[in-house]
Structure formats: structure tokens, C-alpha cells
Design a protein around this motif. Structure first.
Motif, PDB file in Angstrom:
ATOM      1  N   MET A   1      57.639 -20.247 122.233  1.00 57.36           N
ATOM      2  CA  MET A   1      57.579 -21.634 121.862  1.00 57.36           C
ATOM      3  C   MET A   1      58.905 -22.174 121.376  1.00 57.36           C
ATOM      4  SD  MET A   1      54.283 -22.871 119.992  1.00 57.36           S
ATOM      5  CE  MET A   1      52.749 -22.068 120.245  1.00 57.36           C
ATOM      6  N   GLY A   2      59.800 -21.404 120.754  1.00 54.80           N
ATOM      7  CA  GLY A   2      61.122 -21.831 120.356  1.00 54.80           C
ATOM      8  C   GLY A   2      61.131 -23.176 119.689  1.00 54.80           C
ATOM      9  N   LEU A   3      62.021 -24.089 120.190  1.00 52.68           N
ATOM     10  CA  LEU A   3      61.979 -25.446 119.645  1.00 52.68           C
ATOM     11  C   LEU A   3      60.615 -26.006 119.952  1.00 52.68           C
ATOM     12  CD1 LEU A   3      63.352 -27.712 118.146  1.00 52.68           C
ATOM     13  CD2 LEU A   3      64.219 -28.562 120.298  1.00 52.68           C
ATOM     14  N   GLY A   4      59.929 -25.399 120.927  1.00 55.69           N
ATOM     15  CA  GLY A   4      58.562 -25.768 121.225  1.00 55.69           C
ATOM     16  C   GLY A   4      57.688 -25.652 120.004  1.00 55.69           C
ATOM     17  N   LEU A   5      57.982 -24.708 119.107  1.00 60.28           N
ATOM     18  CA  LEU A   5      57.229 -24.638 117.853  1.00 60.28           C
ATOM     19  C   LEU A   5      57.340 -25.984 117.170  1.00 60.28           C
ATOM     20  CD1 LEU A   5      55.759 -23.223 115.524  1.00 60.28           C
ATOM     21  CD2 LEU A   5      57.992 -22.550 114.674  1.00 60.28           C
ATOM     22  N   CYS A   6      58.530 -26.563 117.203  1.00 58.28           N
ATOM     23  CA  CYS A   6      58.720 -27.866 116.584  1.00 58.28           C
ATOM     24  C   CYS A   6      58.336 -29.005 117.520  1.00 58.28           C
ATOM     25  CB  CYS A   6      60.177 -28.035 116.167  1.00 58.28           C
ATOM     26  SG  CYS A   6      60.681 -26.958 114.840  1.00 58.28           S
ATOM     27  N   ILE A   7      58.822 -28.988 118.780  1.00 59.31           N
ATOM     28  CA  ILE A   7      58.661 -30.133 119.657  1.00 59.31           C
ATOM     29  C   ILE A   7      57.319 -30.170 120.369  1.00 59.31           C
ATOM     30  CG2 ILE A   7      59.510 -31.225 121.760  1.00 59.31           C
ATOM     31  CD1 ILE A   7      62.262 -30.570 120.926  1.00 59.31           C
ATOM     32  N   ALA A   8      56.988 -29.115 121.113  1.00 56.09           N
ATOM     33  CA  ALA A   8      55.805 -29.174 121.964  1.00 56.09           C
ATOM     34  C   ALA A   8      54.539 -29.329 121.157  1.00 56.09           C
ATOM     35  CB  ALA A   8      55.718 -27.945 122.860  1.00 56.09           C
ATOM     36  N   VAL A   9      54.460 -28.713 119.994  1.00 56.39           N
ATOM     37  CA  VAL A   9      53.251 -28.812 119.205  1.00 56.39           C
ATOM     38  C   VAL A   9      53.491 -29.504 117.876  1.00 56.39           C
ATOM     39  CG1 VAL A   9      51.920 -26.995 120.233  1.00 56.39           C
ATOM     40  CG2 VAL A   9      53.585 -26.424 118.533  1.00 56.39           C
ATOM     41  N   LEU A  10      54.564 -29.609 117.757  1.00 56.55           N
ATOM     42  CA  LEU A  10      54.836 -30.316 116.527  1.00 56.55           C
ATOM     43  C   LEU A  10      54.662 -31.874 116.577  1.00 56.55           C
ATOM     44  CD1 LEU A  10      57.982 -28.636 115.055  1.00 56.55           C
ATOM     45  CD2 LEU A  10      55.720 -28.612 114.284  1.00 56.55           C
ATOM     46  N   THR A  89      58.505 -33.653 107.592  1.00 56.58           N
ATOM     47  CA  THR A  89      59.408 -34.393 108.464  1.00 56.58           C
ATOM     48  C   THR A  89      60.671 -33.556 108.594  1.00 56.58           C
ATOM     49  OG1 THR A  89      58.511 -36.499 107.707  1.00 56.58           O
ATOM     50  CG2 THR A  89      60.640 -36.561 108.837  1.00 56.58           C
ATOM     51  N   LEU A  90      61.009 -33.222 109.850  1.00 59.12           N
ATOM     52  CA  LEU A  90      62.126 -32.324 110.131  1.00 59.12           C
ATOM     53  C   LEU A  90      63.211 -33.044 110.917  1.00 59.12           C
ATOM     54  CD1 LEU A  90      60.019 -29.311 111.492  1.00 59.12           C
ATOM     55  CD2 LEU A  90      60.699 -29.735 109.129  1.00 59.12           C
ATOM     56  N   ASP A  91      64.439 -32.694 110.649  1.00 54.88           N
ATOM     57  CA  ASP A  91      65.586 -33.139 111.438  1.00 54.88           C
ATOM     58  C   ASP A  91      66.078 -31.892 112.160  1.00 54.88           C
ATOM     59  OD1 ASP A  91      67.698 -34.537 112.507  1.00 54.88           O
ATOM     60  OD2 ASP A  91      68.882 -34.500 110.662  1.00 54.88           O
ATOM     61  N   CYS A  92      65.745 -31.757 113.461  1.00 55.46           N
ATOM     62  CA  CYS A  92      65.994 -30.527 114.220  1.00 55.46           C
ATOM     63  C   CYS A  92      67.077 -30.708 115.276  1.00 55.46           C
ATOM     64  CB  CYS A  92      64.716 -30.056 114.918  1.00 55.46           C
ATOM     65  SG  CYS A  92      63.404 -29.613 113.774  1.00 55.46           S
ATOM     66  N   ALA A  93      67.755 -29.601 115.562  1.00 58.60           N
ATOM     67  CA  ALA A  93      68.750 -29.592 116.629  1.00 58.60           C
ATOM     68  C   ALA A  93      68.680 -28.247 117.341  1.00 58.60           C
ATOM     69  CB  ALA A  93      70.145 -29.797 116.057  1.00 58.60           C
ATOM     70  N   ASN A  94      68.916 -28.304 118.662  1.00 57.82           N
ATOM     71  CA  ASN A  94      69.068 -27.077 119.448  1.00 57.82           C
ATOM     72  C   ASN A  94      70.326 -27.242 120.277  1.00 57.82           C
ATOM     73  OD1 ASN A  94      68.432 -28.656 121.677  1.00 57.82           O
ATOM     74  ND2 ASN A  94      66.395 -27.796 121.938  1.00 57.82           N
ATOM     75  N   LEU A 101      61.273 -34.713 113.851  1.00 52.53           N
ATOM     76  CA  LEU A 101      59.933 -34.273 114.211  1.00 52.53           C
ATOM     77  C   LEU A 101      59.036 -34.297 112.996  1.00 52.53           C
ATOM     78  CD1 LEU A 101      61.146 -31.165 116.188  1.00 52.53           C
ATOM     79  CD2 LEU A 101      60.373 -33.314 117.169  1.00 52.53           C
ATOM     80  N   ARG A 102      57.747 -34.438 113.243  1.00 56.30           N
ATOM     81  CA  ARG A 102      56.743 -34.384 112.183  1.00 56.30           C
ATOM     82  C   ARG A 102      55.777 -33.259 112.500  1.00 56.30           C
ATOM     83  NH1 ARG A 102      56.444 -39.975 109.629  1.00 56.30           N
ATOM     84  NH2 ARG A 102      58.408 -40.819 110.351  1.00 56.30           N
ATOM     85  N   VAL A 103      55.529 -32.417 111.511  1.00 60.65           N
ATOM     86  CA  VAL A 103      54.704 -31.233 111.696  1.00 60.65           C
ATOM     87  C   VAL A 103      53.642 -31.200 110.601  1.00 60.65           C
ATOM     88  CG1 VAL A 103      54.720 -28.711 111.817  1.00 60.65           C
ATOM     89  CG2 VAL A 103      56.705 -29.998 112.618  1.00 60.65           C
ATOM     90  N   LEU A 104      52.394 -30.964 110.979  1.00 56.38           N
ATOM     91  CA  LEU A 104      51.308 -30.808 110.019  1.00 56.38           C
ATOM     92  C   LEU A 104      51.084 -29.329 109.747  1.00 56.38           C
ATOM     93  CD1 LEU A 104      48.722 -33.390 111.370  1.00 56.38           C
ATOM     94  CD2 LEU A 104      49.861 -33.456 109.151  1.00 56.38           C
TER      95      LEU A 104
END
Length: 132
Positions: A1-10, A89-94, A101-104
Motif C-alpha cells: 500500500m505504501g503511500l497507498g496507506l495514506c492516499i488510496a485508503v486514506l 490531517t497529514l501533509d505527505c510527500a513521496n 490527506l485526511r485519515v480516520l
């Protein structure tokens, strides 16, 4: 999942405010499947992802107000209550882009952590703590 942990489901707060609400999140976390020793390495400076990094492993490391996945590094900008969960609320970079991003998430009574894909998700994805 990678950034997917943050982006795809996040909102926005300060890093100090976020860090004060993050004690239950500190450490390395792994979804069921691989063993912690296969994913994480404990170095003198703390826990890191083993090399070569598997960008698809569903794992994260939270240290202070930083959240790292195998493919992204995020600053946790704020943590707010959202019903029985918390909205991070996350400020992410790859290597390619940066996004807010917002993650519950919700710490569980047994010490595990659940990540929810949205407000309607009642099951969540369970993460076990590997280290603090």
C-alpha cells in the motif's frame, strides 16, 4: 500500500497540538501478514523500514508528529475527534508529489490501531504495534 496507506485508503492545527494527541499512535505498526522482523529494522536512531523497502507492505512508523509509510513521509498537522475515531490531517510527500490527506484512525482497547477508509466503514483495517 505504501503511500497507498495514506492516499488510496486514506482543521488545520499546529504540529505541537497534533503531537500532544499522538501518544497512542507512537511506534511501528503492521497489518496482519508479514512478521514485524521482516518489515522493520531497529537501528540506533529508532525503527526504520528494512532495505530493500517493500513499498506494498501495509505498514507505518509514527514518531513524534511524523508518520512514515514505505513510500511516503508525512507531517501530522492536526488530530481532531470524529465520533469514536480521530481525524488526522497529514501533509505527505513521496518521490512524485505532495498532498494533504485526511485519515480516520482509532486506537483500540487491546493496544492495536484501526484505520477506516471513510465514515461509513464500520470494520476498519487492524494494525498491530511492533514497537514503541
Amino acid at each position: 500500500m505504501g503511500l497507498g496507506l495514506c492516499i488510496a485508503v486514506l482543521a488545520t492545527g499546529t504540529g505541537a497540538r497534533a503531537q500532544g494527541n499522538l501518544s497512542a499512535y507512537q511506534g511501528s505498526w503492521l497489518e496482519r501478514g508479514p512478521e514485524c522482523a521482516e518489515v522493520f529494522s531497529d537501528a540506533g536512531k529508532g525503527t526504520s523500514f528494512k532495505k530493500p523497502v517493500d513499498i506494498f507492505v501495509p505498514a507505518m512508523i509514527v514518531s513524534g508528529n511524523r508518520l512514515k509509510t514505505p513510500s511516503a513521509s508525512c507531517r501530522i498537522k492536526s488530530v481532531r475527534p470524529a465520533s469514536d475515531r480521530q481525524l488526522l490531517t497529514l501533509d505527505c510527500a513521496n518521490a512524485v508529489a505532495g498532498n494533504e490527506l485526511r485519515v480516520l484512525m482509532a486506537p483500540q482497547p487491546d493496544g492495536s490501531l484501526k484505520r477506516f477508509s471513510n465514515e461509513q466503514d464500520t470494520l476498519g483495517t487492524r494494525y498491530e504495534r511492533c514497537s514503541r
